[in-house]
Design a protein around this motif. Sequence first.
Motif, PDB file in Angstrom:
ATOM      1  N   SER A 154       0.831  -1.199   0.000  1.00 23.73           N
ATOM      2  CA  SER A 154       0.000   0.000   0.000  1.00 23.73           C
ATOM      3  C   SER A 154       0.872   1.258   0.000  1.00 23.73           C
ATOM      4  N   PRO A 155       0.773   2.071  -1.051  1.00 19.62           N
ATOM      5  CA  PRO A 155       0.032   1.876  -2.283  1.00 19.62           C
ATOM      6  C   PRO A 155       0.502   0.608  -3.010  1.00 19.62           C
ATOM      7  N   ASN A 156      -0.458  -0.067  -3.623  1.00 15.59           N
ATOM      8  CA  ASN A 156      -0.148  -1.338  -4.270  1.00 15.59           C
ATOM      9  C   ASN A 156       0.517  -1.112  -5.626  1.00 15.59           C
ATOM     10  N   ASN A 157       1.590  -1.838  -5.857  1.00 14.50           N
ATOM     11  CA  ASN A 157       2.212  -1.875  -7.172  1.00 14.50           C
ATOM     12  C   ASN A 157       1.702  -3.150  -7.852  1.00 14.50           C
ATOM     13  N   PRO A 158       1.105  -3.083  -9.025  1.00 16.92           N
ATOM     14  CA  PRO A 158       1.094  -1.983  -9.991  1.00 16.92           C
ATOM     15  C   PRO A 158      -0.223  -1.202 -10.063  1.00 16.92           C
ATOM     16  N   TRP A 286      -6.903   3.833 -12.992  1.00 12.22           N
ATOM     17  CA  TRP A 286      -7.114   3.494 -11.584  1.00 12.22           C
ATOM     18  C   TRP A 286      -6.622   4.645 -10.700  1.00 12.22           C
ATOM     19  N   PRO A 287      -7.330   4.905  -9.591  1.00 13.01           N
ATOM     20  CA  PRO A 287      -6.911   5.999  -8.698  1.00 13.01           C
ATOM     21  C   PRO A 287      -5.579   5.647  -8.044  1.00 13.01           C
ATOM     22  N   SER A 288      -4.630   6.568  -8.049  1.00 12.92           N
ATOM     23  CA  SER A 288      -3.291   6.250  -7.535  1.00 12.92           C
ATOM     24  C   SER A 288      -2.910   7.092  -6.326  1.00 12.92           C
ATOM     25  N   GLY A 289      -2.330   6.425  -5.327  1.00  9.18           N
ATOM     26  CA  GLY A 289      -1.709   7.118  -4.204  1.00  9.18           C
ATOM     27  C   GLY A 289      -0.199   6.954  -4.253  1.00  9.18           C
ATOM     28  N   ALA A 290       0.319   6.641  -5.437  1.00  7.10           N
ATOM     29  CA  ALA A 290       1.755   6.360  -5.599  1.00  7.10           C
ATOM     30  C   ALA A 290       2.368   7.342  -6.599  1.00  7.10           C
ATOM     31  N   ASN A 291       3.574   7.061  -7.085  1.00  3.64           N
ATOM     32  CA  ASN A 291       4.182   7.932  -8.091  1.00  3.64           C
ATOM     33  C   ASN A 291       4.077   7.304  -9.477  1.00  3.64           C
TER      34      ASN A 291
END
Length: 351
Positions: A154-158, A286-291
């Motif tokens: 979390s955030p999950n890759n990919p 998809w909504p992203s909380g990552a970079n």
Amino acid sequence: MIGPRADLALMAGYHSPQVDVPVRLNTNEAPEPPPEGFEEALVAEIRSLDWHRYPDRSYRALREAIAAQHGVAPEQVFAANGSNEVLQTLCLTYGGPGRSVAVFEPTYALHSHIARITSTGVAVGERRGDLTLDLDEVRRVLAEADPAITFVCSPNNPTGMVEDEATVRTVLDLAPGLLVVDEAYGQFAPWSALSLVGDDVPLVVTRTYSKTWSMAAARLGYLIGPRELVAQLDQVVLPYHLDSMKQAAGRIALGFEDAMKARVAALVEERGRLSAALADLPVDVWPSGANFVLFRPRDRDGGAVWQHLLDRGVLVRDCSSWPRLSGCLRVTIGTPAEDDAFLAALEDALR
Ligand code: PMP
């Protein structure tokens, strides 16, 4: 010639092809080198190293610096050569023959890969069709497999999606062994499981220098967890696994926290811009909380779009043939100029 261990025979490696192109948005690195002043400070430190001596085996100064950054005790910090080696040390310590880990696919491929390399069984749970974590499925898999380690990314890759506090607490309650929350992209997310870590809680949170700290080349990652667990990992990992240069680099980097926070904020804003631009195109996002952002072209073959982007000098991650991710591509947030180049090439590919 002797062959490898029989149980390794059918295992596919994990790699992203590195192609020399102007715009590389395939491995979720930071788009910029470390801040001004980092290199000079590191060079000065390297000049004063005792090269004929082994490094500080317990990397005390680095541990203290990481601990201070997170407001925990140094004894709650375990660092290694990338968070991949942190994950591997966890599997070596708590996995092995007769034990298993649980993963919920699609997720970071190295969780199951490292488990298998360490002769640990892998219990695979499925996410829902929209790629969110299904707590009924988590309950079922953990009850059936009784895994020593449960991985949540979390955030999950990919996918880029973040698990909220209630979800992580529920998985923590359900997990029969250790819960590992992989927060390689944690700084880009609104919430962190670090707040749940404690000496009596069977939880570790892993982090890396490879993304936020612009130091993928250094190979440095760590976890925050219970003191007793950290002491056990210290016994398993190879002696002197962290060289003196890396220890210095990791410690010096933490002195640039303000610059790093500003960069994270800029990347989060840029992620918003890129996601909004993608939403105007014929792709599912998809909504992203990552970079990075996962997307799927609606009426075009994902692999063909990947090739089209590459022909225009833009490399993204091709997930289109991965199980459960048919047709999907993953793009790392780059500099505004890199992202513009990506968007222009994508519009062209979708036209
Ligand atoms: N966890 C996740 C979810 C990742 O995406 C990555 C990097 N691809 C890692 C861990 C490994 O990072 P490191 O460079 O620290 O080994």
